[in-house]
Scaffold this motif. Structure first.
Motif, PDB file in Angstrom:
ATOM      1  N   VAL A 108      16.088  -3.484  39.809  1.00  0.00           N
ATOM      2  CA  VAL A 108      17.388  -3.563  39.144  1.00  0.00           C
ATOM      3  C   VAL A 108      18.367  -4.206  40.122  1.00  0.00           C
ATOM      4  O   VAL A 108      18.147  -4.204  41.332  1.00  0.00           O
ATOM      5  CB  VAL A 108      17.910  -2.171  38.719  1.00  0.00           C
ATOM      6  N   GLY A 109      19.438  -4.778  39.600  1.00  0.00           N
ATOM      7  CA  GLY A 109      20.466  -5.335  40.457  1.00  0.00           C
ATOM      8  C   GLY A 109      21.299  -4.227  41.082  1.00  0.00           C
ATOM      9  O   GLY A 109      21.282  -3.072  40.647  1.00  0.00           O
ATOM     10  N   MET A 110      22.048  -4.575  42.123  1.00  0.00           N
ATOM     11  CA  MET A 110      22.827  -3.572  42.843  1.00  0.00           C
ATOM     12  C   MET A 110      23.887  -2.924  41.962  1.00  0.00           C
ATOM     13  O   MET A 110      24.123  -1.714  42.047  1.00  0.00           O
ATOM     14  CB  MET A 110      23.477  -4.191  44.074  1.00  0.00           C
ATOM     15  N   THR A 111      24.521  -3.687  41.090  1.00  0.00           N
ATOM     16  CA  THR A 111      25.524  -3.098  40.195  1.00  0.00           C
ATOM     17  C   THR A 111      24.891  -2.045  39.305  1.00  0.00           C
ATOM     18  O   THR A 111      25.439  -0.946  39.127  1.00  0.00           O
ATOM     19  CB  THR A 111      26.193  -4.189  39.344  1.00  0.00           C
ATOM     20  N   ALA A 112      23.722  -2.353  38.754  1.00  0.00           N
ATOM     21  CA  ALA A 112      23.021  -1.395  37.898  1.00  0.00           C
ATOM     22  C   ALA A 112      22.623  -0.157  38.690  1.00  0.00           C
ATOM     23  O   ALA A 112      22.729   0.977  38.200  1.00  0.00           O
ATOM     24  CB  ALA A 112      21.793  -2.052  37.280  1.00  0.00           C
ATOM     25  N   LEU A 113      22.185  -0.346  39.923  1.00  0.00           N
ATOM     26  CA  LEU A 113      21.775   0.770  40.770  1.00  0.00           C
ATOM     27  C   LEU A 113      22.951   1.707  41.044  1.00  0.00           C
ATOM     28  O   LEU A 113      22.841   2.929  40.912  1.00  0.00           O
ATOM     29  CB  LEU A 113      21.190   0.227  42.075  1.00  0.00           C
ATOM     30  N   VAL A 114      24.085   1.123  41.413  1.00  0.00           N
ATOM     31  CA  VAL A 114      25.280   1.925  41.694  1.00  0.00           C
ATOM     32  C   VAL A 114      25.717   2.691  40.450  1.00  0.00           C
ATOM     33  O   VAL A 114      26.036   3.889  40.515  1.00  0.00           O
ATOM     34  CB  VAL A 114      26.414   1.019  42.216  1.00  0.00           C
ATOM     35  N   ASN A 115      25.720   2.025  39.307  1.00  0.00           N
ATOM     36  CA  ASN A 115      26.118   2.687  38.066  1.00  0.00           C
ATOM     37  C   ASN A 115      25.143   3.805  37.701  1.00  0.00           C
ATOM     38  O   ASN A 115      25.549   4.835  37.131  1.00  0.00           O
ATOM     39  CB  ASN A 115      26.201   1.671  36.928  1.00  0.00           C
ATOM     40  N   GLU A 116      23.883   3.602  38.035  1.00  0.00           N
ATOM     41  CA  GLU A 116      22.865   4.610  37.751  1.00  0.00           C
ATOM     42  C   GLU A 116      23.164   5.908  38.511  1.00  0.00           C
ATOM     43  O   GLU A 116      23.059   7.007  37.954  1.00  0.00           O
ATOM     44  CB  GLU A 116      21.501   4.053  38.159  1.00  0.00           C
ATOM     45  N   VAL A 117      23.538   5.780  39.782  1.00  0.00           N
ATOM     46  CA  VAL A 117      23.869   6.968  40.567  1.00  0.00           C
ATOM     47  C   VAL A 117      25.101   7.666  39.988  1.00  0.00           C
ATOM     48  O   VAL A 117      25.179   8.900  39.972  1.00  0.00           O
ATOM     49  CB  VAL A 117      24.078   6.595  42.048  1.00  0.00           C
ATOM     50  N   GLY A 118      26.049   6.890  39.477  1.00  0.00           N
ATOM     51  CA  GLY A 118      27.192   7.496  38.806  1.00  0.00           C
ATOM     52  C   GLY A 118      26.769   8.308  37.594  1.00  0.00           C
ATOM     53  O   GLY A 118      27.276   9.412  37.361  1.00  0.00           O
ATOM     54  N   ARG A 119      25.816   7.781  36.828  1.00  0.00           N
ATOM     55  CA  ARG A 119      25.303   8.525  35.671  1.00  0.00           C
ATOM     56  C   ARG A 119      24.565   9.783  36.121  1.00  0.00           C
ATOM     57  O   ARG A 119      24.606  10.820  35.446  1.00  0.00           O
ATOM     58  CB  ARG A 119      24.388   7.647  34.822  1.00  0.00           C
ATOM     59  N   ALA A 120      23.883   9.685  37.250  1.00  0.00           N
ATOM     60  CA  ALA A 120      23.188  10.859  37.781  1.00  0.00           C
ATOM     61  C   ALA A 120      24.190  11.967  38.103  1.00  0.00           C
ATOM     62  O   ALA A 120      23.969  13.141  37.777  1.00  0.00           O
ATOM     63  CB  ALA A 120      22.395  10.476  39.028  1.00  0.00           C
TER      64      ALA A 120
END
Length: 272
Positions: A108-120
């Protein structure tokens, strides 16, 4: 420090973490999304009633956003669990394609990764509310790339006590052009700016939490400077921040120094 020494360190993490999984795991792979890696684990000391838990320590592992798994880092919770503080380990997707249990996990791209942690963190907040634990102290910590992610999400409402970025990476500009790390990240100019915590610090307010930054005395100069620069910017914006160099340890040994020694600065701050 060399790949052999790094592998030796991470192998020791796995062995120590297995003990924590065997003795303290409460719930494993709680989903916060549809992806295989979109999960978190919750550890609790069975000597104590769940209702009497004294707090929650959320930890985000490192791996330069390209590797590692949460299962190798449960060892950071040993002393905390002895103090009746639960451990939550967050997993997330990576900027390199990986194979887990024979299944291919796409990058995944870095933006998607960062947003994923926010969802976590959103999911952890809901999870704690569902389990009537939303009023307990909640700490957020991360190591290396996890330190970056903890800094990005330092203001998430689930965190109410303190943030502990360890050997973190807070400015992506010098990392993006590097071959070994930056190539896989594929960062564009906007991401370098927007996803660098050093560029996104608001003036502290009544809701701002204290940040405690740590790095090893034997780490590379760039890694030390990342914490020093970030600490200075936080102070410029009137945040409560403490930064400590842990002498004689490298990028991996710092985790043992902070989490195995009951008299470490990090554990003493939580004990208070």
């Amino acid at each position: 420090m060399g790949l052999d020494k790094a592998k030796s360190e991470t192998d020791s993490f796995k062995k120590k973490s297995k003990v924590i999984y065997d003795n303290y795991l409460l719930k494993k792979n709680i989903p916060y999304g549809l992806g295989v890696r979109e999960t978190f684990d919750h550890f609790h000391n069975p000597k104590f009633s769940e209702a009497d838990t004294q707090g929650f320590f959320i930890f985000i592992h490192g791996g330069y956003w390209q590797g590692e798994v949460k299962d190798s880092y449960a060892f950071v919770g040993e002393k905390l669990l002895e103090q009746n503080i639960d451990l939550i380990l967050i997993e997330y997707d990576l900027t390199k394609e990986n194979t887990v249990d024979g299944k291919t996990i796409p990058r995944v791209g870095m933006t998607a990764l960062v947003n994923e942690v926010g969802r976590a963190l959103d999911a952890v907040q809901k999870y704690l509310q569902t389990n009537a634990a939303s009023e307990k102290p909640v700490y957020l910590a991360g190591h290396s790339a996890g330190g970056h992610l903890a800094a990005v999400w330092k203001d998430h409402p689930v965190v109410n006590k303190a943030v502990f970025p360890i050997s973190g990476l807070f400015d992506l500009a010098p990392i993006a052009p590097t071959k070994k790390i930056g190539t896989a990240l594929q960062l564009n100019a906007n991401e370098i700016i927007n996803l660098s915590p050093v560029n996104n610090i608001h003036t502290a307010n009544a809701a701002s939490l204290p940040l405690y930054l740590y790095y090893g005395g034997n780490e590379q100069p760039e890694l030390k400077e990342q914490s020093q620069h970030y600490s200075a910017r936080l102070q410029d914006c009137h945040h409560k921040v403490s930064m400590k160099e842990i002498p004689g340890v490298n990028h991996f040994e710092i985790l043992n120094a902070l989490f195995a020694d009951p008299d470490s600065d990090l554990l003493r701050r939580i004990a208070k």
